[in-house]
Write a protein that holds these residues in place. Structure first.
Motif, PDB file in Angstrom:
ATOM      1  N   SER A 101      -3.235  -0.797 -27.340  1.00 24.03           N
ATOM      2  CA  SER A 101      -2.011  -1.279 -26.711  1.00 24.03           C
ATOM      3  C   SER A 101      -0.895  -1.516 -27.715  1.00 24.03           C
ATOM      4  O   SER A 101       0.283  -1.465 -27.351  1.00 24.03           O
ATOM      5  N   CYS A 102      -1.237  -1.754 -28.982  1.00 22.03           N
ATOM      6  CA  CYS A 102      -0.180  -1.906 -29.977  1.00 22.03           C
ATOM      7  C   CYS A 102       0.204  -0.555 -30.566  1.00 22.03           C
ATOM      8  O   CYS A 102       1.368  -0.288 -30.847  1.00 22.03           O
ATOM      9  N   THR A 148      -2.175   4.771 -21.151  1.00 24.27           N
ATOM     10  CA  THR A 148      -2.795   5.161 -22.413  1.00 24.27           C
ATOM     11  C   THR A 148      -3.781   4.140 -22.964  1.00 24.27           C
ATOM     12  O   THR A 148      -4.908   4.497 -23.314  1.00 24.27           O
ATOM     13  N   PRO A 149      -3.419   2.851 -23.102  1.00 24.47           N
ATOM     14  CA  PRO A 149      -4.371   1.918 -23.719  1.00 24.47           C
ATOM     15  C   PRO A 149      -5.582   1.587 -22.863  1.00 24.47           C
ATOM     16  O   PRO A 149      -6.572   1.062 -23.372  1.00 24.47           O
ATOM     17  N   GLN A 150      -5.540   1.890 -21.557  1.00 28.36           N
ATOM     18  CA  GLN A 150      -6.676   1.554 -20.693  1.00 28.36           C
ATOM     19  C   GLN A 150      -7.869   2.479 -20.924  1.00 28.36           C
ATOM     20  O   GLN A 150      -9.013   2.091 -20.678  1.00 28.36           O
ATOM     21  N   THR A 151      -7.587   3.698 -21.340  1.00 29.84           N
ATOM     22  CA  THR A 151      -8.657   4.677 -21.479  1.00 29.84           C
ATOM     23  C   THR A 151      -8.514   5.422 -22.800  1.00 29.84           C
ATOM     24  O   THR A 151      -7.822   4.996 -23.703  1.00 29.84           O
ATOM     25  N   MET A 180      -8.975  -3.221 -17.295  1.00 28.68           N
ATOM     26  CA  MET A 180      -7.646  -2.651 -17.052  1.00 28.68           C
ATOM     27  C   MET A 180      -6.548  -3.520 -17.653  1.00 28.68           C
ATOM     28  O   MET A 180      -5.702  -3.041 -18.410  1.00 28.68           O
ATOM     29  N   ALA A 181      -6.543  -4.801 -17.314  1.00 26.34           N
ATOM     30  CA  ALA A 181      -5.451  -5.677 -17.723  1.00 26.34           C
ATOM     31  C   ALA A 181      -5.514  -6.036 -19.201  1.00 26.34           C
ATOM     32  O   ALA A 181      -4.465  -6.175 -19.852  1.00 26.34           O
ATOM     33  N   GLY A 182      -6.724  -6.174 -19.746  1.00 28.08           N
ATOM     34  CA  GLY A 182      -6.845  -6.562 -21.142  1.00 28.08           C
ATOM     35  C   GLY A 182      -6.219  -5.566 -22.101  1.00 28.08           C
ATOM     36  O   GLY A 182      -5.314  -5.918 -22.871  1.00 28.08           O
ATOM     37  N   PRO A 183      -6.650  -4.302 -22.089  1.00 30.64           N
ATOM     38  CA  PRO A 183      -6.049  -3.325 -23.012  1.00 30.64           C
ATOM     39  C   PRO A 183      -4.580  -3.023 -22.721  1.00 30.64           C
ATOM     40  O   PRO A 183      -3.829  -2.679 -23.625  1.00 30.64           O
TER      41      PRO A 183
END
Length: 425
Positions: free
Chosen positions: A67-68, A94-97, A250-253
């Motif tokens: 995510s960063c 993108t960051p979810q998967t 889902m929400a975390g990343p």
């Protein structure tokens, strides 16, 4: 002592289960990196509308960016003319998967869960991107850091580049989070055993459990790969519903304080609100859909790892490889920190500028900030310390405001600091 031994054993088992699929995912991530030409995504995303959002979201799903790490990429898309909707769809999906996360999810939670997770990332990205195009309004263009991505020619050079990207850039950015995730997963499994304590808590079996996971995960930085063993332990040992685990994954990343701050600065308040609302609402709705539709249809395939085990020698080799790579990245980070301390003392001169940099969560963030600073005119050197949240920049006729603006454009908070004075010995 008995609990400690059980914790160590569960942690080791999680590492053995994780490593082969993480290794394969990193290899595929590296191959994708050298196969797709630089700037491929940008050629599809220049106009408002569903088509641009779809391509941005679909191309973001397999990319192994945290995510960063996705922030500079999305700002680069926006700078090159992509619509806000395309950039936001890319930021959400993108960051979810990522190919690495998909394989690890399948290993720990089964293919129905892993594939639905991919579907969820795609749907969420599409929804957020379309809403951003429709209701986001206009916002000033941002100056993204320069991209120095030139792929090498020749098979050998490409293989080396793929390995460096997968096991260097990707793993190097999240190795600490992976190690922490495995240890936490081991602790949960050791503490809960097979008691499945959440099954006896009525409010955890529906929206209540999902809201709890949402509240925990949204402000935190959670790596997509590292969060999978944690979620698997919560499901298999503690009895957390798979839908609530999906909300966590889902929400975390997709969200954390640093990401939301960067979106607010680059896209404005309205788009930031759309981003948060889309992730929160979509994760709950998709979690409910999973529990009500997919889980009953999949039966025992949900919440359980893949039944076919790899040969033991493959698991052990992969575990040794990942453990060695994590140790190598940790040692390199320690050496960088020691070098930073020496440079910080040596460069306390009028030719250096110190910046406070907030919003960094991994070593990929450090690399992005250093690249942004080195692109500023007059800079001859830049070194960033993740723990201190500090950058020391050297060069000729440096403008502290320009340096801070370059870091802000890369998606982080920066402000110049007063130059310290050395006390006489």
């Amino acid at each position: 002592m008995r609990f400690l031994m059980r914790w160590i054993n569960e942690t080791a088992m999680a590492m053995v289960e994780l490593s082969p699929w993480l290794t394969l995912g990193l290899l595929i991530a590296g191959l994708l990196h050298v196969v797709f030409p630089p700037g491929l995504t940008r050629r599809f995303l220049g106009r408002k509308g569903f088509r641009s959002v779809f391509w941005a979201t679909a191309l973001g799903v397999p990319m192994p960016l945290c995510s960063c790490g996705v922030i500079p990429a999305a700002l680069g898309l926006k700078k090159d003319g992509a619509s806000d909707g395309a950039a936001i769809g890319f930021l959400i999906s993108t960051p979810q998967t990522g190919v690495d996360s998909i394989l690890v999810s399948a290993r720990f939670l089964g293919w129905p869960f892993a594939l639905f997770k991919v579907f969820s990332a795609l749907i969420t990205g599409l929804a957020g991107g379309v809403l951003a195009d429709l209701f986001g309004g206009s916002h000033a263009e941002v100056q993204a850091p320069a991209v120095d991505e030139v792929l090498p020619r020749g098979l050998r050079a490409r293989v080396v580049r793929a390995l460096r990207f997968g096991f260097g850039s990707v793993l190097g950015g999240v190795y600490a989070w992976i190690a922490a995730g495995v240890v936490i997963a081991g602790f949960i499994s050791a503490a809960a055993g097979a008691t499945r304590v959440f099954e006896n808590v009525a409010w955890m079996q529906g929206v209540g459990g999902m809201l709890l996971m949402l509240a925990i995960s949204m402000p935190m930085y959670v790596c997509a790969i590292a969060s999978v063993p944690i979620a698997a332990s919560l499901v298999t040992s503690a009895g957390l519903p798979a839908g609530a685990a999906l909300v966590f994954l889902m929400a975390g990343p997709a969200t954390n304080a640093a990401t939301l701050g960067a979106i607010y600065r680059a896209f404005g308040r309205r788009v930031a609100a759309i981003y948060v609302g889309t992730v929160a609402v979509s994760s709950i709705l998709l979690g409910l859909a999973f529990d009500w539709v997919v889980a009953p249809a999949a039966g025992g395939a949900v919440g359980h790892c893949m039944t076919h085990a790899l040969p033991r020698w493959i698991e052990l080799i992969a575990t040794a490889l990942i453990a060695a790579m994590i140790a190598g990245h940790a040692l390199a980070a320690l050496k960088r920190r020691m070098a930073f301390r020496a440079k910080e003392t040596r460069d306390m001169t009028a030719a250096s500028v110190r910046l406070s940099v907030l919003g960094m969560t991994c070593h990929n963030c450090v690399r992005h900030v250093e690249n942004a600073l080195k692109a500023v005119a007059g800079v001859t050197g830049a070194q960033v310390d993740l723990k201190k949240k500090l950058a020391v920049v050297t060069g000729d006729k440096l403008d502290p405001a320009a340096l801070a603006n370059a870091v802000t454009a890369a998606g982080y908070d920066a402000k110049p600091l007063a130059q310290p004075t050395l006390s006489p010995r």
